[in-house]
Design a protein around this motif. Structure first.
Motif, PDB file in Angstrom:
ATOM      1  N   ASP A  15       0.972  -1.194   0.023  1.00  0.00           N
ATOM      2  CA  ASP A  15       0.033  -0.145  -0.008  1.00  0.00           C
ATOM      3  C   ASP A  15       0.923   1.212   0.022  1.00  0.00           C
ATOM      4  OD1 ASP A  15      -2.232  -1.434  -0.100  1.00  0.00           O
ATOM      5  OD2 ASP A  15      -2.544  -1.543   2.199  1.00  0.00           O
ATOM      6  N   VAL A  16       0.302   2.393  -0.864  1.00  0.00           N
ATOM      7  CA  VAL A  16       1.284   3.655  -1.039  1.00  0.00           C
ATOM      8  C   VAL A  16       0.118   4.640  -0.601  1.00  0.00           C
ATOM      9  CG1 VAL A  16       2.333   4.932  -2.161  1.00  0.00           C
ATOM     10  CG2 VAL A  16       2.642   2.442  -2.670  1.00  0.00           C
ATOM     11  N   ASP A  17       0.580   5.663   0.156  1.00  0.00           N
ATOM     12  CA  ASP A  17      -0.256   6.825   0.510  1.00  0.00           C
ATOM     13  C   ASP A  17       0.741   7.936   0.562  1.00  0.00           C
ATOM     14  OD1 ASP A  17       0.606   6.256   2.963  1.00  0.00           O
ATOM     15  OD2 ASP A  17      -1.089   7.557   3.847  1.00  0.00           O
ATOM     16  N   GLY A  18       0.223   9.256   0.852  1.00  0.00           N
ATOM     17  CA  GLY A  18       1.194  10.437   0.977  1.00  0.00           C
ATOM     18  C   GLY A  18       0.638  11.658   0.531  1.00  0.00           C
ATOM     19  N   PRO A  19       1.256  12.655   0.699  1.00  0.00           N
ATOM     20  CA  PRO A  19       2.342  12.885   1.471  1.00  0.00           C
ATOM     21  C   PRO A  19       2.457  12.742   2.853  1.00  0.00           C
ATOM     22  CG  PRO A  19       1.809  15.238   0.669  1.00  0.00           C
ATOM     23  CD  PRO A  19       0.597  14.072   0.048  1.00  0.00           C
ATOM     24  N   LEU A  20       3.441  12.258   3.340  1.00  0.00           N
ATOM     25  CA  LEU A  20       3.406  12.461   4.799  1.00  0.00           C
ATOM     26  C   LEU A  20       3.739  13.910   5.375  1.00  0.00           C
ATOM     27  CD1 LEU A  20       3.908  10.970   7.406  1.00  0.00           C
ATOM     28  CD2 LEU A  20       6.428  10.808   6.896  1.00  0.00           C
TER      29      LEU A  20
ATOM     30  N   LEU B 184      -2.074  19.849  -1.079  1.00  0.00           N
ATOM     31  CA  LEU B 184      -1.426  18.579  -1.315  1.00  0.00           C
ATOM     32  C   LEU B 184      -1.754  17.846  -0.070  1.00  0.00           C
ATOM     33  CD1 LEU B 184       0.246  17.054  -3.477  1.00  0.00           C
ATOM     34  CD2 LEU B 184       2.103  17.521  -2.238  1.00  0.00           C
ATOM     35  N   LYS B 185      -2.831  17.251  -0.091  1.00  0.00           N
ATOM     36  CA  LYS B 185      -3.162  16.463   1.271  1.00  0.00           C
ATOM     37  C   LYS B 185      -2.823  15.098   1.158  1.00  0.00           C
ATOM     38  CE  LYS B 185      -4.913  20.286   2.673  1.00  0.00           C
ATOM     39  NZ  LYS B 185      -4.075  20.995   3.544  1.00  0.00           N
ATOM     40  N   ARG B 186      -2.857  14.552   2.222  1.00  0.00           N
ATOM     41  CA  ARG B 186      -2.328  12.918   2.191  1.00  0.00           C
ATOM     42  C   ARG B 186      -3.538  12.266   1.870  1.00  0.00           C
ATOM     43  NH1 ARG B 186       0.300   9.874   7.400  1.00  0.00           N
ATOM     44  NH2 ARG B 186       0.126   7.754   6.729  1.00  0.00           N
ATOM     45  N   GLN B 187      -3.320  11.138   0.825  1.00  0.00           N
ATOM     46  CA  GLN B 187      -4.354  10.430   0.353  1.00  0.00           C
ATOM     47  C   GLN B 187      -3.658   9.208  -0.135  1.00  0.00           C
ATOM     48  OE1 GLN B 187      -5.962  13.033  -2.715  1.00  0.00           O
ATOM     49  NE2 GLN B 187      -4.929  11.567  -4.380  1.00  0.00           N
ATOM     50  N   PRO B 188      -4.647   8.124  -0.345  1.00  0.00           N
ATOM     51  CA  PRO B 188      -4.019   6.848  -0.684  1.00  0.00           C
ATOM     52  C   PRO B 188      -3.687   7.049  -2.448  1.00  0.00           C
ATOM     53  CG  PRO B 188      -6.193   6.347   0.035  1.00  0.00           C
ATOM     54  CD  PRO B 188      -5.871   7.924   0.093  1.00  0.00           C
ATOM     55  N   ILE B 189      -2.396   6.326  -2.765  1.00  0.00           N
ATOM     56  CA  ILE B 189      -2.013   6.400  -4.266  1.00  0.00           C
ATOM     57  C   ILE B 189      -2.140   4.932  -4.475  1.00  0.00           C
ATOM     58  CG2 ILE B 189       0.323   6.592  -5.467  1.00  0.00           C
ATOM     59  CD1 ILE B 189       1.267   8.623  -3.345  1.00  0.00           C
ATOM     60  N   PRO B 190      -2.773   4.973  -5.898  1.00  0.00           N
ATOM     61  CA  PRO B 190      -2.877   3.511  -6.400  1.00  0.00           C
ATOM     62  C   PRO B 190      -1.565   3.226  -6.661  1.00  0.00           C
ATOM     63  CG  PRO B 190      -4.331   5.258  -7.500  1.00  0.00           C
ATOM     64  CD  PRO B 190      -3.437   5.929  -6.705  1.00  0.00           C
ATOM     65  N   ALA B 191      -1.491   1.748  -6.333  1.00  0.00           N
ATOM     66  CA  ALA B 191      -0.068   1.287  -6.602  1.00  0.00           C
ATOM     67  C   ALA B 191       0.134   0.163  -7.464  1.00  0.00           C
ATOM     68  CB  ALA B 191       0.096   0.576  -5.060  1.00  0.00           C
TER      69      ALA B 191
END
Length: 278
Positions: free
Chosen positions: A75-80, A86-93
């Motif tokens: 699983d990938v999300d960000g940014p920290l 530029l809010k943190r959100q899931p990133i399709p991996a």
């Protein structure tokens, strides 16, 4: 069997989000527009996965644990480091291909550090949000594979090793069982001095030197750059050209085209955008 179908070398300047109105309007429009142009060009490549090669800025890694290179395989999300706009959100991996790249590397002399789940910082999140997400919104399914290089804190990964790592990514993609179309994105630089008395300085001559190497595919010239030379002429932030070198290493012999460049002192960085052609 996969194939690398193209590449991009882009900045990941967080100051663009913090003080978006700081430069003159024409510069603002050109730099945001360069990201939009990269997205349009990515859409034409019909990629199924992108490998975004970034660095870390003391958010995930620091003096307590500093891998030379790492790949996110789950699983990938960000940014920290959340930024305005530029809010943190899931990133399709692209988990299957990421796992295969790690396994292939381990079998061929590249001992990847592996993150089963990875919250990236802005080095990966900015190009994903500004280049890849617009293509996803058009209906294309693209998974992101985050790669981290030690380019923010010494000991830095050697430039030659960064290039070799790009070659290992290419070899793994070409050996992958799935029919993947992969684009590599080298995220970072170019000249900028971070947290020093010279912050705000930009060296256009250095920036054009690096973009020239990228456009001519001169891997040997990139490998020959010493850390002392980079620090003197490009600043500590320019150590991130390792990400460019890695992406170039994944596309040996490729030539490039400068999409746009500006020395944006208000955003404390030389902002260069290059497309690499497979």
């Amino acid at each position: 069997m996969g194939k690398i179908v193209g590449g991009f070398l882009v900045p990941h300047d967080p100051v663009m989000f913090v003080v978006p109105q700081a430069p003159a309007e024409d510069i603002r429009q050109r730099m945001w527009g360069a990201f939009e142009e990269c997205a349009a060009r990515l859409a034409r490549l019909e990629a199924s996965s992108v490998v975004i090669i970034g660095a870390d800025h003391y958010f995930n890694f620091g003096t307590g644990c500093l891998p030379q290179y790492l790949i996110g395989t789950g699983d990938v999300d960000g940014p920290l480091d959340v930024l305005p706009g530029l809010k943190r959100q899931p990133i399709p991996a692209s988990e299957a291909l990421a796992g295969f790249i790690a396994e292939h590397g381990h079998a061929n002399g590249f001992d990847w550090a592996v993150a089963r789940a990875f919250t990236v910082d802005h080095a990966v999140a900015i190009p994903d949000r500004l280049i890849v997400d617009p293509v996803r919104r058009q209906g294309q399914s693209i998974g992101t594979i985050p790669v981290y290089l030690a380019a923010g804190v010494d000991p830095y990964i050697r430039m030659q090793r960064a290039i070799e790592l790009g070659g290992a990514i290419r070899a793994a993609v070409e050996a992958a069982p799935a029919d993947e179309r992969v684009v590599v994105i080298g995220s970072g630089g170019i000249s900028h001095w971070v947290g020093t008395a010279e912050m705000g300085r930009v060296n256009e001559d250095f920036d054009r030197e690096i973009m020239g190497y990228a456009c001519r595919g001169e891997l040997s010239a990139m490998a020959a750059l010493s850390d002392d030379y980079i620090l003197e002429h490009g600043g500590n932030g320019a150590m991130e050209i390792r990400q460019w070198a890695c992406a170039m290493g994944a596309m040996p012999g490729a030539r490039g085209e400068v999409i746009d460049y500006a020395a944006v002192r208000e955003w404390v960085t030389g902002l260069g955008f290059v497309q690499l052609f497979a």
